[in-house]
Motif scaffolding. Structure first.
Motif, mmCIF file in Angstrom:
data_model
loop_
_atom_site.group_PDB
_atom_site.id
_atom_site.type_symbol
_atom_site.label_atom_id
_atom_site.label_comp_id
_atom_site.label_asym_id
_atom_site.label_seq_id
_atom_site.Cartn_x
_atom_site.Cartn_y
_atom_site.Cartn_z
ATOM 1 N N HIS B 94 0.675 7.125 5.392
ATOM 2 C CA HIS B 94 0.156 6.804 7.002
ATOM 3 C C HIS B 94 0.912 7.982 7.454
ATOM 4 O O HIS B 94 1.917 7.626 7.996
ATOM 5 C CB HIS B 94 0.781 5.442 6.960
ATOM 6 C CG HIS B 94 0.177 5.143 8.679
ATOM 7 N ND1 HIS B 94 -0.554 4.085 8.945
ATOM 8 C CD2 HIS B 94 0.261 5.725 9.888
ATOM 9 C CE1 HIS B 94 -0.683 3.764 10.163
ATOM 10 N NE2 HIS B 94 -0.428 5.054 10.893
ATOM 11 N N MET B 99 -3.894 10.066 7.875
ATOM 12 C CA MET B 99 -4.526 9.488 8.955
ATOM 13 C C MET B 99 -5.966 10.177 9.264
ATOM 14 O O MET B 99 -6.888 9.679 9.887
ATOM 15 C CB MET B 99 -3.648 9.196 10.157
ATOM 16 C CG MET B 99 -2.644 8.362 10.093
ATOM 17 S SD MET B 99 -1.404 8.424 11.254
ATOM 18 C CE MET B 99 -2.259 7.928 12.830
ATOM 19 N N PHE B 116 -0.653 1.052 8.248
ATOM 20 C CA PHE B 116 0.450 0.525 8.619
ATOM 21 C C PHE B 116 1.330 -0.336 7.056
ATOM 22 O O PHE B 116 1.869 -1.244 7.541
ATOM 23 C CB PHE B 116 0.770 -0.224 9.590
ATOM 24 C CG PHE B 116 0.360 0.199 10.869
ATOM 25 C CD1 PHE B 116 1.225 1.145 11.326
ATOM 26 C CD2 PHE B 116 -0.923 -0.052 11.720
ATOM 27 C CE1 PHE B 116 1.005 1.925 12.580
ATOM 28 C CE2 PHE B 116 -0.944 0.593 12.970
ATOM 29 C CZ PHE B 116 -0.257 1.429 13.327
ATOM 30 N N LEU B 152 -3.118 2.978 4.021
ATOM 31 C CA LEU B 152 -2.612 3.947 4.412
ATOM 32 C C LEU B 152 -0.949 3.159 4.280
ATOM 33 O O LEU B 152 -0.639 2.404 4.987
ATOM 34 C CB LEU B 152 -2.861 4.310 6.014
ATOM 35 C CG LEU B 152 -3.802 5.170 6.244
ATOM 36 C CD1 LEU B 152 -4.191 5.031 7.931
ATOM 37 C CD2 LEU B 152 -3.516 6.516 5.839
#
Lengths: 253, 320
Positions: B94, B99, B116, B152
């Motif tokens: 992440h 992203m 997250f 992520l």
């Protein structure tokens, strides 16, 4: 330059967050919703770009919480068009929001779409990159510097360690804004009041779309507070003594 | 389970997050069986292949044109590589790079996605993730349907050491097909260190939004002075222009490991915590009893920094 800024409304983290009876959702009954911070930077940057290169800025927001205040504040900053998406947005995940936006934006005219690079509620992914993928547009996120060059935008993307990558982005494109060039401007209340009288919020019904995120929340909970941390209590002088002792014990004084 | 890991390699090195997610992938693989693939793409990345000893197969794409991880090109490479290889779990960090890629890959493959992530695991035949949302204030346990997903993973969630196994099992070299350059990498801009280097300080006083305005920085500055340390900051303080970007700790700033990190008015969102959680001693002061920083700190104080810090400055002066 015609710029569209879709924003998200998120729980105000100043408030205490609680989980509802289902154990799977935030209890929203007393929650205050506010603009997602990175989206506030996206609005600011859109206005800065408009001031530099001319054009028109449209902000699109879902009808959640105090969204009218957010939209009028945007108008006071220099945003030209305000669109509020009407619908029942109890659970507006990034998949659904991106699909709604795709339907609304696909026939609009634009050179650039600016969104916050992420929102604190983005459990199922980020709206900006989903929107870009749906619209077959290039996407780059964590951007914090912007300069127009012919049909492109020259941007700086942030990497760890304070390193920037410089990229040339063909327009139209979607940018995930980390920060505007300058902090979001302060708008005096009088200016917002004036905007309330002069600016129009267009209300548009959300297109009927069903999108599956493919994920299911089994449990939501507040992490154990102070897990691992020894909490120091007392009057400031007592607290100061205890901290100083801890520092001394570690040889840090 | 067929797991794909996307390591981050740029500016001549493999970034730590790559080994963190590799170690995590290995742990899942040990439970479910299957194989672990690493997609190593970039300019001059071939020399790094031996660092991915855990990979059953390294898919290698070493090409001149792949400098600077331009998202548009990498999105398309990832999709081309993954679409015919029946992936089940795809792990990214992440991070700034992850992203820009994960969401595209997830939509294109029609895979669910979880951001997250603090943890990803296979449990009773289900793919599960635990996510830290709302600025670190809420945890969510999430079931990924059909056991296919893109995750992520937050940096610092998993020890990098587990992913650092040297060796090479199998390498498949890929070639780059013609891809339009809608986003063109120009160059990296390295910050000039005319300011102090917070990664070299033994003592840091970190300030967050709770400092309220630029004038109040004096309060923190005085504390840093009596302690013989320097000021660091969370991102919002820098966005307001109160301190330069060189002082930011976390995702868009530096990772620091001082002997002491005194955190003033910082809530402790994951993007900040990833940069300071390894400090020797962490003391946090915040008015919000639910501030996530208290999960990372060794000592915590619920209170007003403007009451406590001046008292602390006096106390330290008296003891010196």
């Amino acid at each position: 330059m015609k710029i569209i800024v879709p924003i998200k409304m998120v729980p105000d983290l100043v408030e205490e967050l609680e989980i509802d009876e289902s154990g799977k959702r935030l209890d929203t009954s007393f929650l205050r919703f506010t603009i997602n911070e990175a989206d506030d930077h996206a609005i600011e940057e859109a206005v800065i770009l408009k001031e530099k290169y001319g054009g028109e800025v449209t902000v699109i927001a879902p009808d959640i919480g105090e969204v009218d205040d957010v939209l009028y504040a945007a108008a006071a900053k220099g945003v030209d068009r305000l669109i509020k998406i009407m619908g029942d947005f109890e659970e507006l995940d990034s998949h659904l929001y991106a699909s709604i936006l795709t339907e609304m934006i696909k026939d609009m005219q634009y050179d650039l779409i600016l969104t916050g690079c992420e929102a604190i509620t983005d459990l199922d992914g980020q709206t900006g990159i989903f929107l870009a993928t749906n619209l077959s547009l290039p996407y780059i996120g964590l951007v914090s510097k912007y300069k127009k060059e012919d049909g492109s935008l020259c941007v700086n993307k942030e990497f760890p360690g304070g390193v920037y990558g410089e990229y040339k982005v063909e327009l139209p494109a979607v940018l995930g804004v980390m920060a505007a060039e300058k902090p979001p401007r302060y708008v005096p209340v009088a200016k917002i009041r004036a905007a309330m009288k002069s600016a129009q919020i267009e209300e548009i019904d959300a297109p009927e779309i069903k999108v599956e995120t493919g994920i299911e929340i089994e449990k939501m909970y507040v992490p154990e507070v102070g897990k691992g941390a020894e909490m120091i209590e007392g009057e400031p002088e007592e607290v100061a003594k205890k901290i100083a002792e801890a520092l001394q014990n570690k040889g840090l004084l | 389970m067929k797991i794909f890991v996307f390591p981050e390699v740029y500016q001549g090195e493999v970034k730590e997050i790559s080994f963190e997610i590799l170690g995590l992938a290995q742990e899942i693989k040990e439970k479910t069986g299957g194989d672990l693939h690493v997609l190593l793409a970039g300019k001059g990345v071939k020399e790094f292949v031996p660092q991915f000893g855990l990979a059953d197969k390294v898919l290698l794409l070493d090409n001149e044109k792949l400098e600077g991880v331009s998202p548009f090109i990498y999105q398309n490479i990832l999709f081309q590589v993954l679409k015919d290889r029946a992936p089940e779990l795809i792990l990214f960090g992440h991070t700034s790079i992850g992203m820009d890629l994960a969401g595209f890959v997830a939509l294109k493959l029609n895979f669910p996605m979880v951001a997250f992530c603090k943890n990803v695991k296979a449990e009773n035949g289900h793919l599960m993730a635990t996510s830290l949302i709302c600025g670190g204030k809420i945890l969510a346990d999430v079931k990924i349907k059909d056991n296919k997903g893109v995750c992520l993973v937050l940096p610092g969630s998993y020890p990098a050491e587990k992913g650092k196994v040297e060796g090479t099992k199998e390498v498949e070299e890929l070639s780059l097909s013609e891809i339009e350059e809608k986003i063109k990498f120009e160059r990296f801009i390295i910050p000039e260190v005319e300011d102090i280097d917070i990664t070299k300080e033994n003592i840091l006083v970190g300030v967050g939004r709770g400092i309220q305005n630029q004038e109040n920085l004096e309060v923190a500055e005085e504390l840093a002075q009596v302690l013989g340390g320097a000021l660091a900051a969370s991102r919002p303080v820098v966005d307001q222009g109160w301190l330069p970007l060189t002082r930011v700790v976390g995702r868009s700033g530096k990772s620091v490991k001082p002997k002491l990190y005194l955190s003033l008015g910082i809530s402790g969102a994951p993007e900040h915590v990833e940069g300071m959680k390894d400090a020797g001693l962490i003391i946090a002061i915040n008015t919000d009893p639910n501030a996530p920083i208290f999960q990372t700190a060794h000592y915590g104080v619920v209170g007003d920094i403007f009451d406590i810090v001046p008292a602390l400055v006096e106390e330290i002066k008296a003891r010196k």
